[in-house]
Write a protein that holds these residues in place. Structure first.
Motif, short mmCIF file in Angstrom:
data_model
loop_
_atom_site.label_atom_id
_atom_site.label_comp_id
_atom_site.label_asym_id
_atom_site.label_seq_id
_atom_site.Cartn_x
_atom_site.Cartn_y
_atom_site.Cartn_z
N THR A 28 -4.90 14.03 -14.34
CA THR A 28 -4.64 14.70 -13.06
C THR A 28 -5.83 14.65 -12.12
OG1 THR A 28 -5.24 16.82 -14.05
CG2 THR A 28 -2.89 16.23 -14.06
N PHE A 29 -7.01 14.34 -12.64
CA PHE A 29 -8.18 14.22 -11.76
C PHE A 29 -8.03 13.03 -10.81
CE2 PHE A 29 -10.01 10.51 -13.75
CZ PHE A 29 -9.57 10.57 -15.06
N MET A 30 -7.09 12.13 -11.09
CA MET A 30 -6.87 10.96 -10.25
C MET A 30 -6.07 11.29 -8.99
SD MET A 30 -5.76 8.32 -13.28
CE MET A 30 -5.39 6.99 -12.13
N ILE A 31 -5.47 12.48 -8.94
CA ILE A 31 -4.52 12.78 -7.86
C ILE A 31 -5.24 13.08 -6.54
CG2 ILE A 31 -2.73 14.36 -7.08
CD1 ILE A 31 -2.04 14.83 -10.03
N TYR A 32 -4.80 12.42 -5.47
CA TYR A 32 -5.25 12.77 -4.12
C TYR A 32 -4.17 13.53 -3.36
CZ TYR A 32 -9.52 10.03 -4.37
OH TYR A 32 -10.76 9.57 -4.71
N ASN A 33 -2.97 13.05 -3.42
CA ASN A 33 -1.84 13.71 -2.77
C ASN A 33 -0.69 13.85 -3.76
OD1 ASN A 33 -2.34 11.58 0.10
ND2 ASN A 33 -3.24 13.58 -0.30
N MET A 34 0.12 14.86 -3.51
CA MET A 34 1.40 14.98 -4.21
C MET A 34 2.49 15.00 -3.16
SD MET A 34 1.08 15.37 -7.59
CE MET A 34 2.34 16.47 -8.23
N GLY A 35 3.58 14.32 -3.46
CA GLY A 35 4.65 14.26 -2.49
C GLY A 35 6.01 14.51 -3.12
N TRP A 36 6.95 14.90 -2.25
CA TRP A 36 8.36 15.01 -2.64
C TRP A 36 9.15 13.99 -1.83
CZ3 TRP A 36 10.37 17.72 -6.59
CH2 TRP A 36 9.62 18.78 -7.13
N PHE A 37 10.04 13.32 -2.50
CA PHE A 37 10.96 12.37 -1.89
C PHE A 37 12.37 12.71 -2.36
CE2 PHE A 37 8.01 9.13 -0.24
CZ PHE A 37 6.84 9.54 -0.85
N ARG A 38 13.35 12.14 -1.70
CA ARG A 38 14.73 12.34 -2.14
C ARG A 38 15.53 11.06 -1.89
NH1 ARG A 38 16.60 16.76 2.48
NH2 ARG A 38 16.66 15.31 4.28
N GLN A 39 16.59 10.93 -2.66
CA GLN A 39 17.45 9.76 -2.52
C GLN A 39 18.89 10.18 -2.72
OE1 GLN A 39 16.38 6.41 -4.98
NE2 GLN A 39 17.43 5.00 -3.60
N THR A 107 0.63 10.09 3.83
CA THR A 107 1.68 9.18 4.21
C THR A 107 2.97 9.52 3.50
OG1 THR A 107 2.35 6.85 4.28
CG2 THR A 107 1.07 7.55 2.38
N GLY A 108 4.06 9.08 4.08
CA GLY A 108 5.37 9.24 3.46
C GLY A 108 5.95 7.92 2.99
N VAL A 109 5.13 6.93 2.87
CA VAL A 109 5.59 5.61 2.42
C VAL A 109 5.65 5.60 0.90
CG1 VAL A 109 5.10 3.15 2.39
CG2 VAL A 109 4.59 4.50 4.44
N PRO A 110 6.82 5.41 0.32
CA PRO A 110 6.95 5.48 -1.15
C PRO A 110 6.03 4.52 -1.90
CG PRO A 110 9.12 5.53 -0.13
CD PRO A 110 8.14 5.23 0.96
N SER A 111 5.79 3.34 -1.36
CA SER A 111 4.97 2.36 -2.07
C SER A 111 3.50 2.79 -2.17
CB SER A 111 5.06 0.99 -1.40
OG SER A 111 4.60 1.07 -0.07
#
Length: 126
Positions: A28-39, A107-111
């Motif tokens: 978890t020390f690698m995390i910069y951002n966390m995001g939520w997406f939906r499909q 960013t909101g770009v999934p890639s």
């Protein structure tokens, strides 16, 4: 690697609330951002919200701004998505994801996100 497990999905009536959780484990020390997406069925994966893991910055899609709130508990390595005033068009599988590459902006770009959870279904009935 980072492992992510979402929970909290379910069936809710339009106008109601629901809160999703995403627990992170591993590196978890690698995390910069966390995001939520939906499909939603037949649609592409769509950005919902993101939060800076080491600070308070948040970022929302226009479609959820004012209704959804992303938050985090660093001590528990958990990110939340509080969803209020839900609409039938919010129906989708919701995924959380981590971004481990440093960038100056969110960013909101999934890639741009490296690790993904398995998803949790949210269904909003009219």
């Amino acid at each position: 690697q980072v492992q992510l497990v979402e929970s909290g999905g379910g069936l809710v009536q339009a106008g109601g609330p629901l809160r999703l959780s995403c627990a992170a484990s591993g590196r978890t020390f690698m995390i910069y951002n966390m995001g939520w997406f939906r499909q939603a069925p037949g649609k592409e994966r769509e950005f919902v919200a993101a939060i800076n893991w080491s600070g308070p910055r948040t970022y929302y899609a226009d479609s959820v701004k004012g209704r959804f709130t992303i938050s985090k508990d660093n001590a528990e390595n958990t990110v939340y998505l509080q969803m209020n005033s839900l609409k039938p068009e919010d129906t989708a599988v919701y995924y959380c994801a981590t971004r481990t590459k440093f960038r100056a902006t969110m960013t909101g770009v999934p890639s741009e996100y490296d690790y993904w959870g398995q998803g949790t279904q949210v269904t909003v009935s009219s």
